[in-house]
Design a protein around this motif. Structure first.
Motif, mmCIF file in Angstrom:
data_model
loop_
_atom_site.group_PDB
_atom_site.id
_atom_site.type_symbol
_atom_site.label_atom_id
_atom_site.label_comp_id
_atom_site.label_asym_id
_atom_site.label_seq_id
_atom_site.Cartn_x
_atom_site.Cartn_y
_atom_site.Cartn_z
ATOM 1 N N LEU A 170 -25.467 33.997 3.854
ATOM 2 C CA LEU A 170 -25.485 33.207 2.628
ATOM 3 C C LEU A 170 -26.559 33.653 1.631
ATOM 4 O O LEU A 170 -26.647 33.113 0.539
ATOM 5 C CB LEU A 170 -25.651 31.718 2.955
ATOM 6 C CG LEU A 170 -24.465 31.097 3.702
ATOM 7 C CD1 LEU A 170 -24.725 29.629 3.974
ATOM 8 C CD2 LEU A 170 -23.162 31.265 2.931
ATOM 9 N N GLU A 179 -23.800 35.634 -0.266
ATOM 10 C CA GLU A 179 -22.447 35.081 -0.296
ATOM 11 C C GLU A 179 -22.554 33.581 -0.536
ATOM 12 O O GLU A 179 -23.337 32.914 0.150
ATOM 13 C CB GLU A 179 -21.727 35.343 1.026
ATOM 14 C CG GLU A 179 -21.467 36.814 1.310
ATOM 15 C CD GLU A 179 -20.927 37.049 2.720
ATOM 16 O OE1 GLU A 179 -20.748 36.066 3.463
ATOM 17 O OE2 GLU A 179 -20.689 38.224 3.071
ATOM 18 N N PRO A 180 -21.779 33.023 -1.480
ATOM 19 C CA PRO A 180 -21.859 31.575 -1.715
ATOM 20 C C PRO A 180 -21.183 30.762 -0.615
ATOM 21 O O PRO A 180 -21.488 29.589 -0.429
ATOM 22 C CB PRO A 180 -21.141 31.397 -3.054
ATOM 23 C CG PRO A 180 -20.184 32.548 -3.116
ATOM 24 C CD PRO A 180 -20.876 33.688 -2.428
ATOM 25 N N TYR A 181 -20.250 31.387 0.109
ATOM 26 C CA TYR A 181 -19.589 30.739 1.241
ATOM 27 C C TYR A 181 -19.123 31.835 2.186
ATOM 28 O O TYR A 181 -19.021 33.013 1.806
ATOM 29 C CB TYR A 181 -18.418 29.850 0.802
ATOM 30 C CG TYR A 181 -17.384 30.558 -0.043
ATOM 31 C CD1 TYR A 181 -16.292 31.197 0.539
ATOM 32 C CD2 TYR A 181 -17.482 30.586 -1.430
ATOM 33 C CE1 TYR A 181 -15.346 31.856 -0.227
ATOM 34 C CE2 TYR A 181 -16.541 31.230 -2.212
ATOM 35 C CZ TYR A 181 -15.475 31.870 -1.599
ATOM 36 O OH TYR A 181 -14.539 32.522 -2.360
ATOM 37 N N GLN A 217 -19.617 26.924 6.523
ATOM 38 C CA GLN A 217 -20.915 27.007 5.852
ATOM 39 C C GLN A 217 -20.786 27.521 4.417
ATOM 40 O O GLN A 217 -20.018 28.428 4.127
ATOM 41 C CB GLN A 217 -21.810 27.974 6.646
ATOM 42 C CG GLN A 217 -23.261 27.591 6.668
ATOM 43 C CD GLN A 217 -24.048 28.503 7.588
ATOM 44 O OE1 GLN A 217 -23.480 29.331 8.279
ATOM 45 N NE2 GLN A 217 -25.357 28.357 7.583
ATOM 46 N N TYR A 218 -21.535 26.910 3.509
ATOM 47 C CA TYR A 218 -21.680 27.442 2.158
ATOM 48 C C TYR A 218 -22.979 26.911 1.571
ATOM 49 O O TYR A 218 -23.564 25.953 2.062
ATOM 50 C CB TYR A 218 -20.482 27.092 1.269
ATOM 51 C CG TYR A 218 -20.241 25.605 1.053
ATOM 52 C CD1 TYR A 218 -20.846 24.936 0.001
ATOM 53 C CD2 TYR A 218 -19.385 24.897 1.888
ATOM 54 C CE1 TYR A 218 -20.624 23.583 -0.204
ATOM 55 C CE2 TYR A 218 -19.149 23.542 1.688
ATOM 56 C CZ TYR A 218 -19.768 22.892 0.642
ATOM 57 O OH TYR A 218 -19.549 21.557 0.441
ATOM 58 N N TYR A 219 -23.433 27.585 0.507
ATOM 59 C CA TYR A 219 -24.709 27.206 -0.095
ATOM 60 C C TYR A 219 -24.633 27.462 -1.587
ATOM 61 O O TYR A 219 -24.430 28.594 -2.022
ATOM 62 C CB TYR A 219 -25.845 28.019 0.533
ATOM 63 C CG TYR A 219 -27.226 27.630 0.049
ATOM 64 C CD1 TYR A 219 -27.742 26.366 0.309
ATOM 65 C CD2 TYR A 219 -28.009 28.522 -0.678
ATOM 66 C CE1 TYR A 219 -29.005 26.003 -0.127
ATOM 67 C CE2 TYR A 219 -29.276 28.172 -1.126
ATOM 68 C CZ TYR A 219 -29.764 26.910 -0.845
ATOM 69 O OH TYR A 219 -31.011 26.541 -1.286
ATOM 70 N N ILE A 220 -24.779 26.406 -2.388
ATOM 71 C CA ILE A 220 -24.636 26.523 -3.839
ATOM 72 C C ILE A 220 -25.900 26.050 -4.548
ATOM 73 O O ILE A 220 -26.832 25.562 -3.918
ATOM 74 C CB ILE A 220 -23.424 25.703 -4.343
ATOM 75 C CG1 ILE A 220 -23.591 24.216 -3.994
ATOM 76 C CG2 ILE A 220 -22.127 26.254 -3.769
ATOM 77 C CD1 ILE A 220 -22.575 23.320 -4.647
ATOM 78 N N ILE A 273 -16.015 24.119 -3.641
ATOM 79 C CA ILE A 273 -17.385 24.544 -3.333
ATOM 80 C C ILE A 273 -18.377 24.110 -4.406
ATOM 81 O O ILE A 273 -19.432 23.549 -4.102
ATOM 82 C CB ILE A 273 -17.447 26.072 -3.149
ATOM 83 C CG1 ILE A 273 -16.487 26.531 -2.053
ATOM 84 C CG2 ILE A 273 -18.873 26.509 -2.850
ATOM 85 C CD1 ILE A 273 -16.801 25.977 -0.683
ATOM 86 N N LEU A 330 -13.559 31.179 5.333
ATOM 87 C CA LEU A 330 -13.060 29.985 4.644
ATOM 88 C C LEU A 330 -11.798 30.282 3.844
ATOM 89 O O LEU A 330 -10.948 29.412 3.656
ATOM 90 C CB LEU A 330 -14.146 29.420 3.729
ATOM 91 C CG LEU A 330 -13.879 28.074 3.051
ATOM 92 C CD1 LEU A 330 -13.606 26.986 4.082
ATOM 93 C CD2 LEU A 330 -15.056 27.669 2.177
#
Length: 392
Positions: free
Chosen positions: A313, A316-318, A2-5, A257, A322
């Motif tokens: 998230l 945290e960006p990811y 999971q990540y969110y940018i 990312i 990871l």
């Protein structure tokens, strides 16, 4: 994973080359960090970890430096790694012969091309430098090596002369040409202009070897790829001469990312790789170092911790897994009830709401008195207000 940018990243179209090569120079340029000296065993251990990470090329060293250096390079070349093994060689036949003795797959041969280097280091004219470089490229290619030619101080070299040098290097069989931003003196806009100009005169792969004197090594490398380059030089933890080189972990994670360019690396080994290099170099990792620093996934502020507990998230960006990291909730001056409650649960304490408020107050006071709230200090605080400890 999971990540969110930022959604705004996708508003701009990025065109990366289909194939990108990352060649890591931790064992060569990284070792040129003042005070760093790898043993043969150190180099082999780092090379194996780089290979586990699936790095494309390993610049194993500079064999002409010493017999021990040559022995280490040869050992890496014969280790049976998947990565291509290359080494550094000056534009001298003796250097190339030494590289051949080490059984490497290829070399990076180099010469300063800026007027300041030619005049004050080489003490030769442009034409003489050009002749020397081409003879070396030709000699290495005649002996079956992969050959990358690096114009040292390329970013301060006369553009016409640089174009002429790279064009001739291609005609003499160079497989790749390197732009060495030797003192980190170029901007992202400058590297974009330079590579577009060089693309007018050469079709071979162009690599960026960027130094970090102004903190621009990673972004210059990325802009170089977007402008038409196809290879990047990195070091683990960004080590190297002066302010170091483009950081492997920062470059790889930024591409993966932020830009959506996954190069297939086993990023779960990043933390292990970083800590291994830190151990062998005896250079600590700054706590705020991107990707691998201890604080990257540590949270203390009560507002932040409350949100992270519910959804990581938010701050945290990811997710830390990871890159082989773990999240930590740190207790201190800014901690709130939710963070302390989470720590209580982790340690096996059962408390009332009134006791929880007392513990939060005591945690804040203890930290302001200069105590670091590790597990032992925290347990002492809890026991001091007569909470019941439950052995889980």
């Amino acid at each position: 994973m999971q990540y969110y940018i930022s959604p705004f990243n996708k508003e701009e179209e990025y065109k990366f080359p289909k194939n990108i090569t990352i060649y890591d120079t931790t064992l060569r340029d990284g070792e040129q960090t003042p005070g760093v000296c790898f043993s043969k065993e150190d180099k082999l251990e780092i090379a194996r970890k780089l290979d586990q990470f699936r790095i494309h090329q390993i610049e194993a060293g500079f064999p002409i430096v010493s017999s021990r250096e040559a022995d280490a390079v040869k050992a890496i070349a014969n280790e049976g790694l998947d990565a291509q093994i290359i080494c550094l060689a000056r534009t001298k036949r003796a250097d190339i012969d030494k590289a051949l003795d080490c059984d490497v797959d290829g070399i990076i041969t180099f010469m300063g091309t800026s007027d300041i280097h030619l005049e004050h280091k080489m003490h030769i004219k442009r034409q003489e430098a050009l002749n020397i470089c081409m003879k070396s490229i030709e000699y290495a290619k005649d002996h079956g090596l992969f050959v990358a030619f690096s114009a040292e101080d390329a970013t301060r070299t006369d553009l016409d002369f640089l174009k002429r040098t790279y064009s001739k290097a291609e005609s003499y069989g160079a497989d790749r040409v390197h732009i060495a931003d030797t003192v980190g003196a170029i901007t992202p806009q400058g590297i974009t202009f330079l590579i577009k100009e060089l693309r007018k005169v050469t079709n071979v792969d162009i690599a960026m070897h960027c130094h970090n004197d102004f903190g621009l090594a990673v972004i210059n490398s990325i802009y170089g790829l977007l402008a038409g380059g196809s290879a990047v030089s990195t070091t683990v933890n960004g080590i190297g001469e002066r302010a170091g080189n483009a950081s492997l972990e920062e470059l790889v994670m930024s591409l993966k990312i932020l830009y959506g360019k996954d190069l297939g690396f086993k990023t779960k080994y990043i933390q292990e790789l970083s800590e291994l290099v830190a151990e062998k170099t005896k250079l600590g990792i700054p706590y705020n170092k991107p990707v691998v620093g201890k604080n990257v996934f540590r949270h203390e502020s009560g507002i932040h911790v409350d949100a992270v507990i519910e959804e990581p998230l938010t701050y945290e960006p990811y997710l830390p897994e990871l890159v082989g990291q773990k999240r930590q909730l740190v207790l201190g001056k800014h901690s709130g009830c939710r963070a302390v409650k989470a720590k209580l649960d982790e340690c096996g304490f059962k408390v009332t709401n009134d006791q929880l408020c007392q513990i939060v107050k005591k945690v804040k006071e203890s930290r302001e008195e200069g105590k670091y709230i590790d597990d032992n200090v925290f347990k002492d605080i809890v026991r001091s207000i007569d909470a019941n400890y439950v052995d889980l």
